[in-house]
Write a protein that holds these residues in place. Structure first.
Motif, short mmCIF file in Angstrom:
data_model
loop_
_atom_site.label_atom_id
_atom_site.label_comp_id
_atom_site.label_asym_id
_atom_site.label_seq_id
_atom_site.Cartn_x
_atom_site.Cartn_y
_atom_site.Cartn_z
N ASN A 56 0.83 -1.21 0.00
CA ASN A 56 0.00 0.00 0.00
C ASN A 56 0.87 1.26 0.00
O ASN A 56 0.52 2.27 -0.62
N ALA A 57 2.00 1.20 0.71
CA ALA A 57 2.90 2.36 0.78
C ALA A 57 3.57 2.65 -0.57
O ALA A 57 4.06 3.76 -0.80
N MET A 58 3.58 1.65 -1.47
CA MET A 58 4.18 1.84 -2.79
C MET A 58 3.21 2.46 -3.79
O MET A 58 3.63 2.96 -4.84
N LEU A 59 1.91 2.43 -3.50
CA LEU A 59 0.92 2.97 -4.44
C LEU A 59 1.12 4.47 -4.62
O LEU A 59 1.58 5.17 -3.71
N LEU A 60 0.77 4.95 -5.81
CA LEU A 60 0.92 6.38 -6.09
C LEU A 60 -0.03 7.19 -5.20
O LEU A 60 -1.21 6.85 -5.06
N PRO A 61 0.45 8.28 -4.61
CA PRO A 61 -0.42 9.13 -3.80
C PRO A 61 -1.30 10.01 -4.68
O PRO A 61 -1.07 10.14 -5.89
N ALA A 62 -2.31 10.63 -4.08
CA ALA A 62 -3.23 11.49 -4.82
C ALA A 62 -2.48 12.62 -5.52
O ALA A 62 -2.87 13.05 -6.62
N SER A 63 -1.39 13.09 -4.93
CA SER A 63 -0.64 14.21 -5.51
C SER A 63 0.02 13.85 -6.84
O SER A 63 0.38 14.72 -7.62
N ALA A 64 0.17 12.55 -7.12
CA ALA A 64 0.81 12.11 -8.36
C ALA A 64 -0.19 11.97 -9.50
O ALA A 64 0.21 11.80 -10.65
N LEU A 65 -1.49 12.05 -9.18
CA LEU A 65 -2.53 11.84 -10.19
C LEU A 65 -3.14 13.18 -10.61
O LEU A 65 -3.00 14.18 -9.90
N PRO A 66 -3.83 13.20 -11.76
CA PRO A 66 -4.52 14.43 -12.18
C PRO A 66 -5.46 14.92 -11.09
O PRO A 66 -6.13 14.12 -10.43
N GLN A 67 -5.54 16.24 -10.89
CA GLN A 67 -6.33 16.80 -9.80
C GLN A 67 -7.81 16.46 -9.90
O GLN A 67 -8.50 16.42 -8.88
N LYS A 68 -8.31 16.21 -11.11
CA LYS A 68 -9.73 15.92 -11.27
C LYS A 68 -10.11 14.57 -10.66
O LYS A 68 -11.28 14.33 -10.35
N LEU A 69 -9.14 13.68 -10.48
CA LEU A 69 -9.43 12.35 -9.95
C LEU A 69 -9.34 12.35 -8.42
O LEU A 69 -8.37 12.83 -7.85
N LYS A 70 -10.35 11.79 -7.79
CA LYS A 70 -10.41 11.74 -6.33
C LYS A 70 -10.45 10.28 -5.87
O LYS A 70 -11.05 9.43 -6.52
N LEU A 71 -9.86 10.02 -4.73
CA LEU A 71 -9.82 8.67 -4.19
C LEU A 71 -11.22 8.15 -3.91
O LEU A 71 -12.04 8.84 -3.29
N ASP A 72 -11.50 6.95 -4.35
CA ASP A 72 -12.76 6.28 -4.07
C ASP A 72 -12.52 5.30 -2.91
O ASP A 72 -11.91 4.24 -3.11
N PRO A 73 -12.98 5.62 -1.71
CA PRO A 73 -12.71 4.75 -0.55
C PRO A 73 -13.19 3.33 -0.74
O PRO A 73 -12.59 2.38 -0.21
N SER A 74 -14.27 3.13 -1.50
CA SER A 74 -14.81 1.78 -1.68
C SER A 74 -13.87 0.89 -2.49
O SER A 74 -13.99 -0.34 -2.45
N GLY A 75 -12.95 1.49 -3.22
CA GLY A 75 -12.01 0.71 -4.02
C GLY A 75 -10.66 0.54 -3.36
O GLY A 75 -9.71 0.09 -4.01
N THR A 76 -10.55 0.92 -2.10
CA THR A 76 -9.28 0.83 -1.37
C THR A 76 -9.28 -0.43 -0.51
O THR A 76 -10.07 -0.54 0.43
N LYS A 77 -8.39 -1.37 -0.83
CA LYS A 77 -8.34 -2.66 -0.12
C LYS A 77 -6.90 -3.15 -0.06
O LYS A 77 -6.08 -2.80 -0.91
N SER A 78 -6.62 -3.98 0.93
CA SER A 78 -5.32 -4.65 1.00
C SER A 78 -5.40 -5.82 1.96
O SER A 78 -6.40 -5.98 2.68
#
Length: 257
Positions: free
Chosen positions: A74-96
């Motif tokens: 999970n720590a290796m995944l790209l953070p929100a700051s690395a993605l286009p600003q229009k895209l927001k994290l979807d909590p329902s798709g966050t799993k590990s």
């Protein structure tokens, strides 16, 4: 002229088991998610006296001494700051898998039609039919149904190499396949190519249809025993921006693996 459909996002569950989480079911928000990836199971113990005694199955940690757990992935995944600003994290798709590991399971071949369905969603690594020892994933979306989904899976033994080979077979077999969406069928085409110099091995597949606007780009790359997969769905183009993001994600995995 017939109206061109907006490309609908299909959010599929990962085929790997999520320790401590309920198994994923079909995506109720989209009728085209007809086959949710099966959740891995540790099996059911036999009742006393109904079956001959057998040696205990390997524990979840068997063969994982050198593998990162879900938290490390999970720590290796790209953070929100690395993605286009229009895209927001979807909590329902966050799993590990967190601090634990999935138990080793025998590979399960995925029938070609089902594999093609799996390619049209975020959990498309499920088409390989191999259970990961650990994984981490998350999805970023916007109001237009654009999406960038990223996932890291760590595998025992030589399973990571088998995953890459199986994904290539599935993508090749599904060069042309049918997508059921909103009660209608549409023909999708997969354009597959290798990505030299990305991890130990990598491939890219672009999925399009004459009846969709935009398309989806899928990338899989192996870094040792870790397989990086991404799914970039874009309403205005084929999601090729996700390739650059995936290359950065591969560097993250390589730096700590």
């Amino acid at each position: 002229m017939s109206q061109r459909l907006r490309r609908a996002v299909l959010v599929a569950c990962s085929a790997t088991a999520v320790l401590g989480l309920a198994a994923c079911g079909p995506d109720n928000a989209n009728p085209s998610a007809t086959a949710a990836a099966p959740a891995a199971s540790a099996g059911t113990a036999s009742s006393a006296g109904t079956a001959p005694a057998t040696a205990p199955a390997p524990g979840p940690a068997a063969g994982t001494a050198a593998l990162p757990n879900g938290n490390k992935l999970n720590a290796m995944l790209l953070p929100a700051s690395a993605l286009p600003q229009k895209l927001k994290l979807d909590p329902s798709g966050t799993k590990s898998t967190g601090n634990g590991f999935n138990p080793p399971l025998s590979p399960s071949a995925v029938p070609a039609p089902k594999a093609c369905d799996m390619l049209n969603g975020t959990g498309w690594i499920s088409a390989a039919g191999i259970n990961a020892a650990s994984f981490a994933q998350n999805d970023y979306t916007d109001e237009s149904q654009d999406m960038f989904a990223q996932e890291l899976d760590a595998y025992r033994g030589n399973d990571a190499q088998t995953v890459m080979a199986n994904l290539q077979k599935a993508l090749t077999a599904c060069h042309t396949f049918t997508v059921a969406q909103n009660g209608q069928n549409y023909t999708a085409t997969v354009a597959l190519q290798s990505l030299p110099g990305v991890g130990d091995e990598a491939l890219q597949a672009v999925i399009t249809s004459p009846d969709w606007t935009g398309g989806s780009t899928l990338v899989a790359a192996r870094v040792g025993s870790v397989v990086v997969t991404t799914y970039d769905n874009d309403q205005s183009n084929t999601g090729t921006a996700g390739v650059a993001l995936t290359k950065t994600l591969v560097k993250n995995a390589a730096s700590v693996h």
